[in-house]
Design a protein around this motif. Sequence first.
Motif, PDB file in Angstrom:
ATOM      1  N   LYS A   9      26.441  45.616  41.594  1.00 25.98           N
ATOM      2  CA  LYS A   9      25.899  46.308  40.103  1.00 25.98           C
ATOM      3  C   LYS A   9      27.086  47.320  40.034  1.00 25.98           C
ATOM      4  O   LYS A   9      27.157  47.919  38.755  1.00 25.98           O
ATOM      5  N   SER A  10      27.863  47.670  40.916  1.00 28.50           N
ATOM      6  CA  SER A  10      28.993  48.641  40.730  1.00 28.50           C
ATOM      7  C   SER A  10      30.276  48.259  40.415  1.00 28.50           C
ATOM      8  O   SER A  10      30.903  47.294  41.260  1.00 28.50           O
ATOM      9  N   LYS A  11      31.049  48.820  39.363  1.00 28.72           N
ATOM     10  CA  LYS A  11      32.166  48.255  38.882  1.00 28.72           C
ATOM     11  C   LYS A  11      33.206  48.701  39.861  1.00 28.72           C
ATOM     12  O   LYS A  11      34.309  48.130  40.219  1.00 28.72           O
ATOM     13  N   VAL A  12      33.073  49.991  40.595  1.00 28.44           N
ATOM     14  CA  VAL A  12      33.868  50.595  41.458  1.00 28.44           C
ATOM     15  C   VAL A  12      33.878  49.898  42.712  1.00 28.44           C
ATOM     16  O   VAL A  12      35.065  49.264  43.360  1.00 28.44           O
ATOM     17  N   GLU A  13      32.728  49.315  43.348  1.00 32.35           N
ATOM     18  CA  GLU A  13      32.898  48.410  44.430  1.00 32.35           C
ATOM     19  C   GLU A  13      33.561  47.030  44.119  1.00 32.35           C
ATOM     20  O   GLU A  13      34.202  46.515  45.053  1.00 32.35           O
ATOM     21  N   MET A  14      33.053  46.545  42.944  1.00 33.19           N
ATOM     22  CA  MET A  14      33.865  45.420  42.779  1.00 33.19           C
ATOM     23  C   MET A  14      35.459  45.460  42.590  1.00 33.19           C
ATOM     24  O   MET A  14      35.979  44.561  43.232  1.00 33.19           O
ATOM     25  N   MET A  15      35.986  46.633  42.013  1.00 31.76           N
ATOM     26  CA  MET A  15      37.383  46.749  42.106  1.00 31.76           C
ATOM     27  C   MET A  15      37.900  46.690  43.635  1.00 31.76           C
ATOM     28  O   MET A  15      38.870  46.415  43.758  1.00 31.76           O
ATOM     29  N   GLY A  16      36.995  47.510  44.531  1.00 36.57           N
ATOM     30  CA  GLY A  16      37.549  47.588  45.926  1.00 36.57           C
ATOM     31  C   GLY A  16      37.589  46.274  46.551  1.00 36.57           C
ATOM     32  O   GLY A  16      38.993  46.093  47.356  1.00 36.57           O
ATOM     33  N   VAL A  17      36.800  45.419  46.288  1.00 30.89           N
ATOM     34  CA  VAL A  17      36.803  44.203  47.054  1.00 30.89           C
ATOM     35  C   VAL A  17      37.883  43.193  46.231  1.00 30.89           C
ATOM     36  O   VAL A  17      38.424  42.469  47.172  1.00 30.89           O
ATOM     37  N   LYS A  18      37.687  43.492  45.140  1.00 34.52           N
ATOM     38  CA  LYS A  18      38.906  42.324  44.335  1.00 34.52           C
ATOM     39  C   LYS A  18      40.246  42.851  44.823  1.00 34.52           C
ATOM     40  O   LYS A  18      40.985  42.075  45.263  1.00 34.52           O
ATOM     41  N   ASN A  19      40.588  44.225  45.090  1.00 30.99           N
ATOM     42  CA  ASN A  19      41.934  44.599  45.578  1.00 30.99           C
ATOM     43  C   ASN A  19      42.131  44.473  46.802  1.00 30.99           C
ATOM     44  O   ASN A  19      43.424  43.689  47.474  1.00 30.99           O
ATOM     45  N   LEU A  20      41.157  44.106  47.883  1.00 32.82           N
ATOM     46  CA  LEU A  20      41.402  44.049  49.069  1.00 32.82           C
ATOM     47  C   LEU A  20      41.467  42.379  49.157  1.00 32.82           C
ATOM     48  O   LEU A  20      42.473  41.937  49.792  1.00 32.82           O
ATOM     49  N   LEU A  21      40.955  41.536  48.532  1.00 33.48           N
ATOM     50  CA  LEU A  21      41.191  39.865  48.466  1.00 33.48           C
ATOM     51  C   LEU A  21      42.642  39.913  47.958  1.00 33.48           C
ATOM     52  O   LEU A  21      43.254  39.037  48.540  1.00 33.48           O
ATOM     53  N   TYR A  45      28.179  42.138  38.514  1.00 30.93           N
ATOM     54  CA  TYR A  45      29.438  41.502  38.444  1.00 30.93           C
ATOM     55  C   TYR A  45      29.651  40.777  39.537  1.00 30.93           C
ATOM     56  O   TYR A  45      29.379  40.932  40.655  1.00 30.93           O
ATOM     57  N   GLN A  46      30.179  39.687  39.417  1.00 32.16           N
ATOM     58  CA  GLN A  46      30.452  38.625  40.287  1.00 32.16           C
ATOM     59  C   GLN A  46      31.852  38.421  40.634  1.00 32.16           C
ATOM     60  O   GLN A  46      32.546  38.432  39.448  1.00 32.16           O
ATOM     61  N   LEU A  47      32.368  37.933  41.748  1.00 35.75           N
ATOM     62  CA  LEU A  47      33.634  37.728  41.916  1.00 35.75           C
ATOM     63  C   LEU A  47      33.836  36.391  42.480  1.00 35.75           C
ATOM     64  O   LEU A  47      33.228  35.914  43.386  1.00 35.75           O
ATOM     65  N   MET A  48      34.778  35.578  41.671  1.00 34.55           N
ATOM     66  CA  MET A  48      34.955  34.391  42.241  1.00 34.55           C
ATOM     67  C   MET A  48      36.368  34.043  42.782  1.00 34.55           C
ATOM     68  O   MET A  48      37.369  34.478  42.440  1.00 34.55           O
ATOM     69  N   VAL A  49      36.287  32.979  43.711  1.00 33.10           N
ATOM     70  CA  VAL A  49      37.507  32.794  44.371  1.00 33.10           C
ATOM     71  C   VAL A  49      37.642  31.046  44.348  1.00 33.10           C
ATOM     72  O   VAL A  49      36.623  30.348  44.175  1.00 33.10           O
ATOM     73  N   ASP A  50      38.816  30.550  44.636  1.00 32.47           N
ATOM     74  CA  ASP A  50      38.834  28.904  44.679  1.00 32.47           C
ATOM     75  C   ASP A  50      38.107  28.553  45.643  1.00 32.47           C
ATOM     76  O   ASP A  50      38.063  29.279  47.016  1.00 32.47           O
ATOM     77  N   GLU A  51      37.364  27.479  45.894  1.00 30.80           N
ATOM     78  CA  GLU A  51      36.950  26.928  47.040  1.00 30.80           C
ATOM     79  C   GLU A  51      37.696  26.917  48.245  1.00 30.80           C
ATOM     80  O   GLU A  51      37.083  27.264  49.306  1.00 30.80           O
ATOM     81  N   SER A  52      38.941  26.747  48.207  1.00 33.10           N
ATOM     82  CA  SER A  52      39.609  26.630  49.352  1.00 33.10           C
ATOM     83  C   SER A  52      39.812  27.867  50.056  1.00 33.10           C
ATOM     84  O   SER A  52      40.242  28.182  51.324  1.00 33.10           O
ATOM     85  N   ASP A  53      39.484  28.986  49.348  1.00 31.39           N
ATOM     86  CA  ASP A  53      39.777  30.483  49.870  1.00 31.39           C
ATOM     87  C   ASP A  53      38.375  31.061  50.295  1.00 31.39           C
ATOM     88  O   ASP A  53      38.401  32.144  50.693  1.00 31.39           O
ATOM     89  N   GLU A  54      37.274  30.285  49.934  1.00 36.68           N
ATOM     90  CA  GLU A  54      36.033  30.959  50.149  1.00 36.68           C
ATOM     91  C   GLU A  54      35.597  31.493  51.553  1.00 36.68           C
ATOM     92  O   GLU A  54      35.122  32.649  51.747  1.00 36.68           O
ATOM     93  N   GLU A  55      35.867  30.478  52.607  1.00 35.06           N
ATOM     94  CA  GLU A  55      35.626  31.144  53.990  1.00 35.06           C
ATOM     95  C   GLU A  55      36.512  32.491  54.150  1.00 35.06           C
ATOM     96  O   GLU A  55      35.921  33.107  54.879  1.00 35.06           O
ATOM     97  N   LYS A  56      37.408  32.256  54.038  1.00 39.03           N
ATOM     98  CA  LYS A  56      38.651  33.575  54.284  1.00 39.03           C
ATOM     99  C   LYS A  56      37.994  34.981  53.498  1.00 39.03           C
ATOM    100  O   LYS A  56      38.076  35.884  54.061  1.00 39.03           O
ATOM    101  N   ALA A  57      37.782  34.515  52.329  1.00 39.96           N
ATOM    102  CA  ALA A  57      37.344  35.551  51.531  1.00 39.96           C
ATOM    103  C   ALA A  57      36.115  36.349  51.767  1.00 39.96           C
ATOM    104  O   ALA A  57      35.740  37.625  52.280  1.00 39.96           O
TER     105      ALA A  57
END
Length: 67
Positions: A9-21, A45-57
């Motif tokens: 629910k936090s935009k700040v948390e989302m940005m942190g995780v997005k930047n990490l990935l 807020y949901q963070l999406m990745v390609d299926e091939s990167d799912e496990e690493k993410a």
Amino acid sequence: MDKKVYYTKSKVEMMGVKNLLESEGIRCYEVDKVDSSYGGVFGDYQLMVDESDEEKAKALIEKFESE
């Protein structure tokens, strides 16, 4: 096909995780499912990745959350 690997629910948390990935070379994008008509009380807020990167993410996110 894209997979949801994180949500919050936090935009700040989302940005942190997005930047990490992205710093690890994982392409990702954010989907805003927050219902603005209720002042952000419902949805997330949901963070999406390609299926091939799912496990690493997921592994990176798990490590990030445990620190």
